[in-house]
Structure formats: structure tokens, C-alpha cells
Write an enzyme that holds these catalytic residues in place. Structure first.
Site, PDB file in Angstrom:
ATOM      1  CD  GLN A  63       3.356   5.920   2.864  1.00  0.00           C
ATOM      2  OE1 GLN A  63       2.376   5.371   2.346  1.00  0.00           O
ATOM      3  NE2 GLN A  63       4.279   5.235   3.503  1.00  0.00           N
ATOM      4  CG  HIS A  90      -0.725   1.498   7.502  1.00  0.00           C
ATOM      5  ND1 HIS A  90       0.154   1.192   8.504  1.00  0.00           N
ATOM      6  CD2 HIS A  90      -0.005   2.223   6.597  1.00  0.00           C
ATOM      7  CE1 HIS A  90       1.344   1.714   8.222  1.00  0.00           C
ATOM      8  NE2 HIS A  90       1.268   2.347   7.065  1.00  0.00           N
ATOM      9  CD  GLU A  91      -1.154   2.656   2.857  1.00  0.00           C
ATOM     10  OE1 GLU A  91      -0.443   1.653   3.028  1.00  0.00           O
ATOM     11  OE2 GLU A  91      -0.687   3.808   2.827  1.00  0.00           O
ATOM     12  N   GLY A 102       0.851  -1.191   0.000  1.00  0.00           N
ATOM     13  CA  GLY A 102       0.000   0.000   0.000  1.00  0.00           C
ATOM     14  C   GLY A 102       0.877   1.228   0.000  1.00  0.00           C
ATOM     15  CG  LEU A 155       6.684   1.038   2.162  1.00  0.00           C
ATOM     16  CD1 LEU A 155       6.097   1.212   0.772  1.00  0.00           C
ATOM     17  CD2 LEU A 155       7.766  -0.028   2.167  1.00  0.00           C
TER      18      LEU A 155
HETATM   19  O1  K2U Z   1       1.960   2.758   4.214  1.00  0.00           O
HETATM   20  C1  K2U Z   1       2.910   2.020   3.918  1.00  0.00           C
HETATM   21  O2  K2U Z   1       4.052   2.296   4.229  1.00  0.00           O
HETATM   22  C2  K2U Z   1       2.650   0.750   3.198  1.00  0.00           C
HETATM   23  C3  K2U Z   1       2.646  -0.418   4.123  1.00  0.00           C
HETATM   24  C4  K2U Z   1       1.216  -0.900   4.122  1.00  0.00           C
HETATM   25  C5  K2U Z   1       0.846  -1.800   5.243  1.00  0.00           C
HETATM   26  C6  K2U Z   1       1.236  -1.538   6.534  1.00  0.00           C
HETATM   27  C7  K2U Z   1       0.830  -2.380   7.555  1.00  0.00           C
HETATM   28  C8  K2U Z   1       0.037  -3.468   7.293  1.00  0.00           C
HETATM   29  C9  K2U Z   1      -0.349  -3.719   5.993  1.00  0.00           C
HETATM   30  C10 K2U Z   1       0.048  -2.883   4.976  1.00  0.00           C
HETATM   31  C11 K2U Z   1       3.737  -1.307   3.569  1.00  0.00           C
HETATM   32  O3  K2U Z   1       3.249  -2.053   2.528  1.00  0.00           O
HETATM   33  S1  K2U Z   1       4.534  -2.225   4.809  1.00  0.00           S
HETATM   34  C12 K2U Z   1       5.039  -3.669   4.106  1.00  0.00           C
HETATM   35  C13 K2U Z   1       4.069  -4.790   4.278  1.00  0.00           C
HETATM   36  C14 K2U Z   1       4.061  -5.765   3.340  1.00  0.00           C
HETATM   37  C15 K2U Z   1       3.206  -6.835   3.497  1.00  0.00           C
HETATM   38  C16 K2U Z   1       2.342  -6.943   4.572  1.00  0.00           C
HETATM   39  C17 K2U Z   1       2.356  -5.949   5.509  1.00  0.00           C
HETATM   40  C18 K2U Z   1       3.226  -4.855   5.378  1.00  0.00           C
HETATM   41 ZN    ZN Z   2       2.660   3.536   6.118  1.00  0.00          ZN
END
Ligand code: K2U
Ligand code: ZN
Length: 172
Positions: free
Chosen positions: A53, A139-140, A48, A98
Site C-alpha cells: 500500500q 484483510h492485510e 492496519g 485506505l
Molecule cells: O488495509 C488497510 O487499508 C487498512 C484498513 C484495515 C482494516 C480493514 C478492514 C477491517 C479492519 C481493518 C484500514 O485500517 S480501514 C480503517 C478502519 C479503521 C478501524 C476499523 C476498521 C477499519
Molecule cells: Zn486495505
């Protein structure tokens, strides 16, 4: 399409804490931004990404939950997303971000949510989300309010996380 820099808390906290602005029109320029966001997310890699970001304070999110090697990509685009309903029931999930590299901790969020958003072509969609979809969209959407997942942790954990990211960035 082009890769964008992903902002991180050690150098870009002020930008990441901004509240993002609603989109007026889903046009070709916005679609170009969403294409760049998706390419940047795949490259990170992540599942996501919110526009803030990559330094753009617009209420735009991209996502792809299809993570398996043998899974076809399943990109999703969310413009001006709203949560219409959230379940009382919550679920814990070990989150990362990220913009907060190498930090992971458990966050409790509503297990199911009802969403309304505009899609890649500006069409209104209403959809239910649960599981990883519910975790990721919440989260997003926090990012669109300038909220990071570490803001849901204790003050001590949050301060340690920012210090750890800054130390790692300095060492790199
Ligand atoms: O917002 C971001 O930085 C993207 C995150 C989204 C996310 C965070 C927590 C839980 C689910 C999604 C990044 O994709 S973190 C990497 C990731 C990859 C697979 C599963 C969970 C997190
Ligand atoms: Zn994030």
C-alpha cells in the site's frame, strides 16, 4: 521516520494487484520501512497497513488495534506472515481500506485464525487471532496476494467502488 504516500485503486491498481515477495532478512532497513509504515498508518488514520500500500512489494504488515483515545498505542509488526489454520466458522465485518477510500461493505471471513510470522526483531511467533484482530490480519494478508476487500464483493459493487474512488479523486 517519514510519511509515505498510500496508493489508491484509481491510480495505482496495477501495483496493488502485485503479489508481494517474502523478506530475506529482518534488518535495520526493513525496520525503517516498518517504522515509516506505522507512522503512515497512524496519520491516515488506519489500524492496519500492508507494505504494498506504500508501493513496496514485500510481505510486511503493521497494525495497531488500540484505537481508543485513552488507550496506549500497541503497534504490531508481521514479516512473512502465514495462516496455519482457519476456523470453519465465519464472521461478517463492515470493512474499509485506505487504498479504496470512502468505500465500505460487508465481507465474510473465518472468525479465528492461527498465525505464524517474524516479529520486529526477526523472532518467529505463533499466535491465535479472533475478532477485529482476525479480520484485520486477513484483510492485510489479502493485500500481500494482491487481493483487495472489494474483490470479495460482486463484480457490479467492485466496478462501482473503483468508479466512485476515481470520481472523488478527480473532484478533489
Ligand atoms: O488495509 C488497510 O487499508 C487498512 C484498513 C484495515 C482494516 C480493514 C478492514 C477491517 C479492519 C481493518 C484500514 O485500517 S480501514 C480503517 C478502519 C479503521 C478501524 C476499523 C476498521 C477499519
Ligand atoms: Zn486495505
Amino acid at each position: 521516520m517519514s510519511l509515505r504516500r498510500i496508493l489508491t485503486v484509481d491510480t495505482d491498481m496495477a501495483v496493488l494487484k502485485q503479489v508481494s515477495t517474502p523478506v530475506e532478512t529482518v534488518d535495520d532497513d526493513l525496520r525503517a520501512l516498518m517504522d515509516d509504515m506505522l507512522e503512515t498508518m497512524y496519520d491516515a488514520p488506519g489500524i492496519g497497513l500492508a507494505a504494498i500500500q506504500v508501493g513496496v512489494p514485500k510481505r510486511v504488515i503493521v497494525m495497531d488495534l488500540a484505537r481508543g483515545e485513552d488507550e496506549e498505542p500497541a503497534p504490531r509488526y508481521f514479516v512473512n506472515p502465514e495462516i496455519l489454520w482457519a476456523s470453519e466458522e465465519t464472521q461478517p465485518y463492515e470493512e474499509g481500506c485506505l487504498s479504496v477510500p470512502e468505500i465500505y461493505d460487508e465481507v465474510e471471513r473465518p472468525a479465528r485464525v492461527k498465525l505464524r510470522y517474524l516479529d520486529y526483531h526477526g523472532k518467529t511467533v505463533e499466535e491465535d487471532a479472533e475478532g477485529l484482530y482476525a479480520v484485520c490480519i486477513q484483510h492485510e494478508m489479502d493485500h500481500l496476494e494482491g487481493v483487495l476487500f472489494i474483490d470479495h464483493l460482486s463484480r457490479l459493487k467492485r466496478e462501482r467502488a473503483v468508479k466512485k474512488v476515481a470520481k472523488a479523486a478527480k473532484a478533489a
